[in-house]
Design an enzyme around this catalytic site. Structure first.
Site, short mmCIF file in Angstrom:
data_model
loop_
_atom_site.label_atom_id
_atom_site.label_comp_id
_atom_site.label_asym_id
_atom_site.label_seq_id
_atom_site.Cartn_x
_atom_site.Cartn_y
_atom_site.Cartn_z
N GLY A 95 0.84 -1.21 0.00
CA GLY A 95 0.00 0.00 0.00
C GLY A 95 0.87 1.25 0.00
N GLY A 128 -0.39 4.73 -0.97
CA GLY A 128 -1.62 5.18 -0.30
C GLY A 128 -1.41 6.37 0.62
N ASP A 129 -2.53 6.81 1.15
CA ASP A 129 -2.57 7.99 2.02
C ASP A 129 -1.78 7.78 3.30
OD1 ASP A 129 -3.96 10.51 2.97
OD2 ASP A 129 -4.67 9.08 4.46
N ALA A 183 0.64 5.65 4.00
CA ALA A 183 2.08 5.55 3.76
C ALA A 183 2.67 6.94 3.54
CB ALA A 183 2.34 4.66 2.54
N ARG A 194 -0.17 -1.10 -6.64
CA ARG A 194 -0.48 -1.46 -8.04
C ARG A 194 0.11 -0.50 -9.07
NH1 ARG A 194 -6.73 -2.23 -7.36
NH2 ARG A 194 -6.22 -0.33 -6.27
N ASP A 208 0.43 -6.71 -7.57
CA ASP A 208 -0.96 -6.92 -7.19
C ASP A 208 -0.94 -8.03 -6.15
OD1 ASP A 208 -3.57 -7.94 -6.92
OD2 ASP A 208 -4.12 -6.91 -8.77
N ASP A 263 -2.70 0.67 17.11
CA ASP A 263 -3.75 1.60 17.49
C ASP A 263 -2.96 2.87 17.77
OD1 ASP A 263 -5.50 3.26 18.78
OD2 ASP A 263 -6.64 1.61 19.66
N HIS A 264 -2.97 3.80 16.84
CA HIS A 264 -1.99 4.89 16.93
C HIS A 264 -2.20 5.74 18.19
CE1 HIS A 264 -5.27 7.04 14.90
NE2 HIS A 264 -4.82 8.09 15.52
N LYS A 294 0.61 7.88 21.43
CA LYS A 294 0.59 9.29 21.83
C LYS A 294 1.22 9.48 23.21
CE LYS A 294 -3.48 10.59 19.15
NZ LYS A 294 -2.87 11.44 18.13
N HIS A 326 -9.88 2.87 20.06
CA HIS A 326 -9.21 3.91 20.86
C HIS A 326 -9.84 4.09 22.25
CE1 HIS A 326 -7.55 4.61 17.02
NE2 HIS A 326 -8.51 5.36 16.54
N LYS A 385 -12.22 20.38 18.52
CA LYS A 385 -11.43 19.16 18.46
C LYS A 385 -10.72 18.99 19.80
CE LYS A 385 -7.20 17.52 16.18
NZ LYS A 385 -7.58 16.15 15.83
#
Ligand code: NAD
Length: 508
Positions: A15, A18-19, A21, A49, A88, A180-181, A185, A243, A348
């Protein structure tokens, strides 16, 4: 950095275009490079791909780290460790070419056979990837073999269990790093410091002194361009199952005998196992859901969820959840753990409020020989700020200056400075380093994932049997009225009320 601390490893990122990465992984790898954890002996194979060349890939990697202001030389040297392989994941043959490249890089960079696979792709592909890694002989090197897996881990207990069977047929539990990012933290890790390094808190960390605990993960953004994905998931699965329950387990666990992966995980699992799995009736009583409508905040108008791109016009997906968890053990019996999370909320912020019990009487309002009034003092509250600011505060009652004896809430606050914040490692950076060190403390064990799904599945099932009255909260507010009622009926209130600040100024 000491050469002993420099990691020898081949990353293979599935991937790679991807976003995730681009936004998280490449900058985090660069930070590790800068701090010296990664030096000469590392290489990255990016696969996806698109038919990119190594040059295109390196240019993209350089773009993704530009905001960290590397020198030209630093950027070029760092990017030179990156190799691209169009691939692929369903095509068996592609793993053979991947293996040839992996062997070549292992020799070229002296990596001692250490392999770390990062699956930054849809979980639908995880089973296929790991089974091919094994069948095509990619896991026969001498070094360690580890796999980092992104969320979501399944969509309910059954699918998670199936996925886990697929992965554990190739990798053992201690080789699997479920991200689980939140656990990377700084302030989440600080929960343990606050609890276990301060006797004033740990000695009071129980149902004798604590009234209730509140966890809020509020987002002010809507679904942005993730409408298609989000509409199938919803806030319960996207935030609560992972989370929120992770944060809850860190708050609720017993002190571990040692601060090690094995001991901490064992305590977190025990805490999750004590969370009551509700009956459908209890779900209705203790959990509420919401979906945002159009709204006006600060003179800016926002569309409703159902009008967002990629979202069904009649969507019944919740963008907000509030609920009360009950923990049935000696320490927490009778202490509600209130949680809430949602999109398009007023502000936020992620914060935890530990609300302590009041003193038995308000001495300053009592008279000898008369029935005491209920204390009208503000409770003592320990607040842990996770983001966007990091720190904690303690509110106490003091005497207002003057002739009367009126109480005034006083807040003692500690916030990490902007400078400290800038220098703290990013969550992904820390977690990548943990995985390189073979330390799984800040990753989720299968037993935690499994129990979290069991807790959440019954909520989902109960909700699925009833049609919600959506939309039910305006964008820019702190959720539907029912979320406030939930605490009110127990005699409590949400401690963090950013919406009130806006309402008082006619901004909401
Ligand atoms: P994305 O859609 O941006 O990227 C997906 C990647 O998979 C692309 O590189 C694509 O080329 C590749 N891909 C898709 N099908 C393929 C195939 N058949 N063979 C080879 N490659 C293929 O997704 P993303 O946002 O980067 O997310 C990746 C994973 O991380 C998902 O599981 C997501 O839920 C999770 N995640 C993402 C974020 C985030 O911030 N983006 C945060 C948390 C979790």
């Amino acid at each position: 950095m000491n050469e002993m601390n420099q990691k020898k490893v081949l990353f293979t990122i599935f991937g790679a275009t991807g976003d995730l990465a681009q936004r998280k992984l490449y900058p985090s790898l660069f930070r590790l490079y800068r701090t010296g954890s990664l030096a000469e002996s590392f290489a990255v194979i990016g696969t996806a791909r698109r038919p990119w060349t190594d040059e295109t890939y390196r240019d993209i990697v350089k773009e993704t780290i530009a905001y960290l202001n590397p020198t030209e030389q630093e950027a070029v040297e760092f990017a030179s460790h990156f190799y691209y392989q169009a691939h692929d994941v369903n095509d068996t043959h592609h793993y053979d070419t991947l293996k040839i490249l992996a062997n070549k890089l292992d020799e070229q960079y002296q990596l001692e056979g250490n392999l770390l696979f990062y699956l930054a792709m849809s979980p639908n592909f995880f089973g296929t990837i790991v089974s091919h890694l094994e069948s095509q002989g990619m896991l026969s090197s001498d070094g360690y073999h580890r796999v980092i897996i992104e969320k979501p881990f399944g969509t309910d207990f059954e699918t998670a269990n199936k996925l886990n069977d697929e992965i554990t047929s190739v990798f053992s539990e201690n080789e699997i790093y479920r991200i689980d990012h939140y656990l990377g933290k700084e302030m989440i890790q600080n929960i343990s410091a606050i609890r276990f390094a301060n006797n004033i808190f740990e000695s009071m960390w129980n149902n004798r002194y604590i009234d209730n605990i509140q966890i809020t993960i509020a987002e002010n953004l809507g679904v942005e361009d993730r409408g298609g994905y989000y509409d199938k998931s919803g806030a319960l699965k996207d935030m609560v199952q992972n989370h929120i329950l992770q944060v809850l387990s860190l708050l609720a666990m017993e002190p571990p005998v040692a601060f090690s992966e094995k001991e901490i995980r064992a305590e977190k699992i025990k805490a999750l196992e004590a969370v009551r799995i509700y009956t459908p009736e209890e779900v209705k009583e203790n959990f509420v859901r919401g979906q945002y409508d159009t709204g006006l905040l600060n003179q800016e108008s926002y569309t409703g969820y159902r009008q967002e791109p990629g979202v069904d016009e009649e969507s019944e997906t919740e963008t907000f959840v509030a609920g009360k968890f009950t923990i049935d053990n000696f320490r927490w019996s009778g202490v509600p753990f209130y949680v809430r999370t949602g999109k398009r909320l007023t502000e936020k912020g992620t914060r935890i409020n530990i609300v302590f019990k009041q003193v038995p009487i308000n001495l300053f309002k009592s008279e000898v020989g008369k029935k005491c009034e209920q204390p009208t003092l503000e409770p003592n509250i320990l607040t842990i700020y996770i983001q966007p600011t990091e720190g904690f505060s303690l509110s106490l009652n003091g005497k207002e200056v003057g002739p009367s004896f009126d109480m005034l809430p006083i807040q003692m606050a500690y916030r990490n400075s902007t400078e400290t914040m800038e220098n703290t490692p990013e969550a992904y950076e820390k977690l990548l380093l943990d995985a390189l060190n073979g330390d799984g403390t800040n990753f989720t064990h299968w037993h935690e994932v499994a129990q979290s799904w069991r807790i959440v599945d019954v909520i989902r099932q109960t909700w699925d049997e009833n049609t919600p009255e959506f939309p039910n909260y305006p964008a820019g507010s702190m959720g539907p009225d029912a979320a406030f009622e939930l605490l009110k009926k127990d005699g409590f209130k949400w401690i963090w009320t950013p919406d009130q600040w806006y309402r008082d100024r006619n901004l909401l």
